[in-house]
Design a protein around this motif. Structure first.
Motif, mmCIF file in Angstrom:
data_model
loop_
_atom_site.group_PDB
_atom_site.id
_atom_site.type_symbol
_atom_site.label_atom_id
_atom_site.label_comp_id
_atom_site.label_asym_id
_atom_site.label_seq_id
_atom_site.Cartn_x
_atom_site.Cartn_y
_atom_site.Cartn_z
ATOM 1 N N ILE A 189 0.814 -1.218 0.000
ATOM 2 C CA ILE A 189 0.000 0.000 0.000
ATOM 3 C C ILE A 189 0.845 1.265 0.000
ATOM 4 O O ILE A 189 0.357 2.355 -0.260
ATOM 5 N N GLY A 190 2.159 1.128 0.336
ATOM 6 C CA GLY A 190 3.053 2.272 0.183
ATOM 7 C C GLY A 190 3.651 2.836 1.453
ATOM 8 O O GLY A 190 4.156 3.957 1.455
ATOM 9 N N LYS A 191 3.648 2.073 2.547
ATOM 10 C CA LYS A 191 4.205 2.586 3.811
ATOM 11 C C LYS A 191 5.682 2.953 3.665
ATOM 12 O O LYS A 191 6.102 4.057 4.021
ATOM 13 N N SER A 192 6.467 2.018 3.146
ATOM 14 C CA SER A 192 7.908 2.264 2.996
ATOM 15 C C SER A 192 8.170 3.359 1.965
ATOM 16 O O SER A 192 9.113 4.155 2.112
ATOM 17 N N THR A 193 7.338 3.421 0.923
ATOM 18 C CA THR A 193 7.494 4.462 -0.097
ATOM 19 C C THR A 193 7.299 5.840 0.511
ATOM 20 O O THR A 193 8.055 6.781 0.216
ATOM 21 N N ILE A 194 6.298 5.983 1.356
ATOM 22 C CA ILE A 194 6.050 7.264 2.026
ATOM 23 C C ILE A 194 7.241 7.640 2.902
ATOM 24 O O ILE A 194 7.727 8.777 2.870
ATOM 25 N N LEU A 195 7.749 6.683 3.658
ATOM 26 C CA LEU A 195 8.895 6.942 4.523
ATOM 27 C C LEU A 195 10.132 7.318 3.714
ATOM 28 O O LEU A 195 10.841 8.282 4.031
ATOM 29 N N ASN A 196 10.392 6.558 2.646
ATOM 30 C CA ASN A 196 11.594 6.797 1.840
ATOM 31 C C ASN A 196 11.563 8.159 1.163
ATOM 32 O O ASN A 196 12.586 8.858 1.102
ATOM 33 N N ASN A 197 10.405 8.553 0.620
ATOM 34 C CA ASN A 197 10.297 9.865 -0.018
ATOM 35 C C ASN A 197 10.435 10.990 0.996
ATOM 36 O O ASN A 197 11.042 12.025 0.711
ATOM 37 N N THR A 198 9.893 10.778 2.187
ATOM 38 C CA THR A 198 10.020 11.773 3.249
ATOM 39 C C THR A 198 11.479 11.965 3.636
ATOM 40 O O THR A 198 11.979 13.101 3.728
ATOM 41 N N VAL A 199 12.172 10.862 3.862
ATOM 42 C CA VAL A 199 13.583 10.929 4.265
ATOM 43 C C VAL A 199 14.428 11.565 3.172
ATOM 44 O O VAL A 199 15.332 12.364 3.456
ATOM 45 N N HIS A 200 14.142 11.237 1.905
ATOM 46 C CA HIS A 200 14.914 11.812 0.804
ATOM 47 C C HIS A 200 14.773 13.334 0.777
ATOM 48 O O HIS A 200 15.766 14.057 0.607
ATOM 49 N N MET A 201 13.554 13.841 0.970
ATOM 50 C CA MET A 201 13.373 15.293 0.955
ATOM 51 C C MET A 201 14.040 15.943 2.158
ATOM 52 O O MET A 201 14.618 17.034 2.053
#
Length: 274
Positions: A40-52
């Motif tokens: 559903i995208g939990k890790s994707t949300i975390l990874n994009n947040t950390v990248h920014m």
């Protein structure tokens, strides 16, 4: 001029997964747990947040292929937040250049690499608190000795916590050593000789300790991996006992992580997606 935030109040992501999916997540200052089914995208949300956040701190270059991520901080005129990321997946290190640069044959996995980096941060932390203790003891203040004891308390608490967690296998931190080392049945062990679960818990608690009670945000992606269920239940309370100023943002599939009073801190991905 850059101003550091105490914590993140809101994360907004536009165009997630390359589609017309947007995320708006209002955060608590203490604990935030992102939940949802696989994919559903939990890790994707975390990874994009950390990248920014890396970009805001100057640790990474802007990547135009990333979705748009923005933040509301506390205080709202802050421009960045100090943060750490803990990766729980203990995969073998395959970067031959990195292995050669490390020059330590014991560093073989991603958890080993995190421990290797934390050993250096732990040494810096001890130098900093040592200098503060000397300054307080020589200050001539009537409460200087009491304040010096307060400065050293978090390190002692960390050592006591680890000893208690590892007590069933008879491991104890060697307190006279400047580096993290353990004694077990008369043998001296390096942290690289611990089990995956022990390494993981040590990485988490060391990361929190070396922040020296400062305000910062800690990201963890499925920290329950390799941890015994009792350690999962204690995880959040252990972290916050070492630093009550930390904001925790994590993803998890484990009910045990939220059992000790953190059900209200859980957010479903579907509830923040528009």
């Amino acid at each position: 001029m850059k101003k550091q935030a105490d914590y993140i109040k809101r994360i907004e992501i536009k165009g997630l997964w390359g589609r017309r999916k947007n995320i708006s997540w209002d955060l608590r200052p203490d604990v935030n747990i992102l939940s949802g089914i696989n994919g559903i995208g939990k890790s994707t949300i975390l990874n994009n947040t950390v990248h920014m956040l890396d970009i805001l701190e100057g640790r990474a270059l802007t990547n135009n292929s990333q979705p748009g991520v923005s933040f509301v901080f506390s205080p709202e005129d802050a421009t960045y937040v100090h943060f750490d990321v803990i990766r729980s997946f203990d995969r073998p290190l395959i970067d031959s250049g990195l292995l050669e640069k490390i020059g330590n044959q014991n560093v073989k996995s991603e958890l080993d690499w995190q421990l290797y980096q934390l050993q250096r941060r732990y040494l810096d932390y001890q130098v900093n608190i040592g200098n503060r203790i000397i300054e307080l003891l020589t200050s001539g203040m009537p409460d200087g000795q009491a304040k010096a004891a307060e400065v050293s308390f978090p390190k002692t608490k960390f050592q006591n916590l680890v000893d208690k967690l590892f007590s069933e296998t008879g491991k104890k931190i060697i307190r006279k050593s400047n580096e993290i080392q353990f004694e077990q049945d008369g043998d001296i062990l390096s942290p690289y000789q611990l089990s995956s679960g022990e390494k993981q818990m040590l990485v988490i608690l060391l990361t929190v300790l070396v922040q020296d009670n400062q305000n910062y945000t800690l990201f963890m992606d499925e920290p329950e991996i390799s941890l015994h269920v009792e350690w999962q239940q204690q995880l959040i309370s252990l972290i916050r006992s070492l630093n009550p100023n930390v904001q925790i943002i994590l993803t998890t599939h484990s009910p045990a992580v939220i059992m000790n009073g953190w059900l209200d801190a859980v957010t479903e991905v579907s509830d923040i997606t528009t």
